[in-house]
Design a protein around this motif. Sequence first.
Motif, PDB file in Angstrom:
ATOM      1  N   GLY A 113      56.865  50.820 -11.244  1.00 33.81           N
ATOM      2  CA  GLY A 113      56.039  50.013 -10.356  1.00 33.81           C
ATOM      3  C   GLY A 113      56.786  49.589  -9.109  1.00 33.81           C
TER       4      GLY A 113
ATOM      5  N   THR B 282      59.230  51.116  -7.619  1.00 35.60           N
ATOM      6  CA  THR B 282      59.487  52.252  -6.731  1.00 35.60           C
ATOM      7  C   THR B 282      58.214  52.862  -6.161  1.00 35.60           C
ATOM      8  OG1 THR B 282      59.546  53.698  -8.686  1.00 35.60           O
ATOM      9  CG2 THR B 282      61.652  52.853  -7.861  1.00 35.60           C
ATOM     10  N   GLY B 283      57.053  52.358  -6.592  1.00 40.92           N
ATOM     11  CA  GLY B 283      55.797  52.858  -6.052  1.00 40.92           C
ATOM     12  C   GLY B 283      55.214  54.035  -6.796  1.00 40.92           C
TER      13      GLY B 283
ATOM     14  N   ALA C 161      60.267  45.774  -3.559  1.00 41.18           N
ATOM     15  CA  ALA C 161      59.013  45.251  -4.096  1.00 41.18           C
ATOM     16  C   ALA C 161      58.922  43.741  -3.955  1.00 41.18           C
ATOM     17  CB  ALA C 161      58.870  45.636  -5.569  1.00 41.18           C
TER      18      ALA C 161
ATOM     19  N   LEU D 284      54.027  53.953  -9.839  1.00 42.88           N
ATOM     20  CA  LEU D 284      52.813  53.373 -10.409  1.00 42.88           C
ATOM     21  C   LEU D 284      52.296  52.297  -9.459  1.00 42.88           C
ATOM     22  CD1 LEU D 284      53.689  52.924 -14.207  1.00 42.88           C
ATOM     23  CD2 LEU D 284      52.222  54.662 -13.176  1.00 42.88           C
ATOM     24  N   PRO D 285      51.013  52.305  -9.156  1.00 41.46           N
ATOM     25  CA  PRO D 285      50.462  51.299  -8.227  1.00 41.46           C
ATOM     26  C   PRO D 285      50.248  49.954  -8.922  1.00 41.46           C
ATOM     27  CG  PRO D 285      48.724  52.773  -8.962  1.00 41.46           C
ATOM     28  CD  PRO D 285      50.003  53.297  -9.569  1.00 41.46           C
ATOM     29  N   LEU D 286      51.337  49.215  -9.117  1.00 44.97           N
ATOM     30  CA  LEU D 286      51.257  47.927  -9.800  1.00 44.97           C
ATOM     31  C   LEU D 286      51.474  46.795  -8.804  1.00 44.97           C
ATOM     32  CD1 LEU D 286      53.375  48.624 -13.023  1.00 44.97           C
ATOM     33  CD2 LEU D 286      50.885  48.544 -12.833  1.00 44.97           C
ATOM     34  N   PRO D 287      50.680  45.730  -8.905  1.00 45.10           N
ATOM     35  CA  PRO D 287      50.942  44.543  -8.071  1.00 45.10           C
ATOM     36  C   PRO D 287      52.267  43.896  -8.470  1.00 45.10           C
ATOM     37  CG  PRO D 287      48.715  44.512  -8.994  1.00 45.10           C
ATOM     38  CD  PRO D 287      49.458  45.587  -9.709  1.00 45.10           C
TER      39      PRO D 287
ATOM     40  N   GLU E 215      54.629  43.533 -12.287  1.00 42.52           N
ATOM     41  CA  GLU E 215      56.001  44.046 -12.288  1.00 42.52           C
ATOM     42  C   GLU E 215      56.971  42.971 -12.788  1.00 42.52           C
ATOM     43  OE1 GLU E 215      56.929  45.448  -8.415  1.00 42.52           O
ATOM     44  OE2 GLU E 215      55.333  46.941  -8.377  1.00 42.52           O
TER      45      GLU E 215
END
Length: 298
Positions: free
Chosen positions: A118, A120-121, A188, A123-126, A130
Motif C-alpha cells: 500500500g 509503495t502504491g 505515503a 495496492l490502492p490503499l488509503p 496502511e
Amino acid sequence: MTENTHIHRLLDQAFQGVDMTPDAQDLKEEVRANLMARADELETAGRSSSDAAREAVAELGDVRDLLGEQTDAVAPTRADSYAALQQRYRVKPRAGFVVRVVVWAIVAVVGITLGILGATGVLPLPLGPEIALFGFASSALGLLVGDALTQETTTNHPMPQRRAGGYALATFLAAYGLGFGGLVAFGALPMWGIVFAALGVIASIILFAFLGASQTNRQKAWTRQAQAREPENRFEREPEAAARFGIYTVGIWTLTFAAIAVLVFTVGWWWAPVAFAVGFALWMFVLARMLFAPEKKS
C-alpha cells in the motif's frame, strides 16, 4: 481478583531446607509470579483460593529439581559438551504455543506485506488502512515476543507475565515506529510522521534498556553450571559497566533519532540512513570499548 495469599505460605514450605543463595532467591520470585498466575487461572475455572494454590504448587513439583540440587542428579562435568547437556535437559514447546506463534507470524507477515504494497502504491490503499496494517503487524510481533518469554525452555525458566508484557510493549513500539518510518520513506506519510517513528523507537530502546537492566536470573541450574566454566565478560564482572553502557545506549540513540528528524525536515529523508549508520557505528564502538577495556588495576 484478589491476591492468593496461600501461595506465599505454600511456596515457603516448598523451599524449606533449600540453601537460599542469590540464584535460589531469584528462582523463588520467578516461581512465585508464575504460581500466582496459575492460581488465578484455576480460580477462574471454579477452584477455591486454597485449592487453586495447592494445585498450582503441586504442578510445580520438587523445587530441588528446578535448582538442580536433587541428590540423584548428575552434575555437569568438563567432559559434558553443551550440546549434550541441552539434549539431556531438553524441554519441548507446547502445542498451543506453537499454534499461536504460527498465527501471529502469519498476521505479522501479512500486515507488513500489505502495508508495504500500500505504501509503495502497488495496492490502492488509503493512509488509514496502511497505518492499521502496520499496527496489526506490530501487535502480532509484540504478542509473539511476550508469549515466547512466558514459556519454559531448555535453558530458561518462564518469565513472569508482567515483565514479558513489558518486552511485548517494547517490541510493539519498536515495530510500529519503524512502520511509521517506512511510510515516511515511501512517501505515503508526510515528513512530520518521522516524529512518531522516532518517539516509538526511542521509547522502545528506553524500555528495553530498563527491562534488561532490571532482569533477574532466569537460567536453569544446569545452564549456570555450564556457563560457570566459561570466562566472564566485563559486564558480568562489573555490573556498573553494564549500567553505564545502558545509559550511553539511550543517549546515543536519542541523539541519533533527533539528528534523523532534523535531517528529514531540513535536507530530506535520504540523509536519515547516514545518521542511523553513524549512530550504529558509534554504539558498536562504545560497546567494544567497554566490553574489551583493559582490566582495572587493584
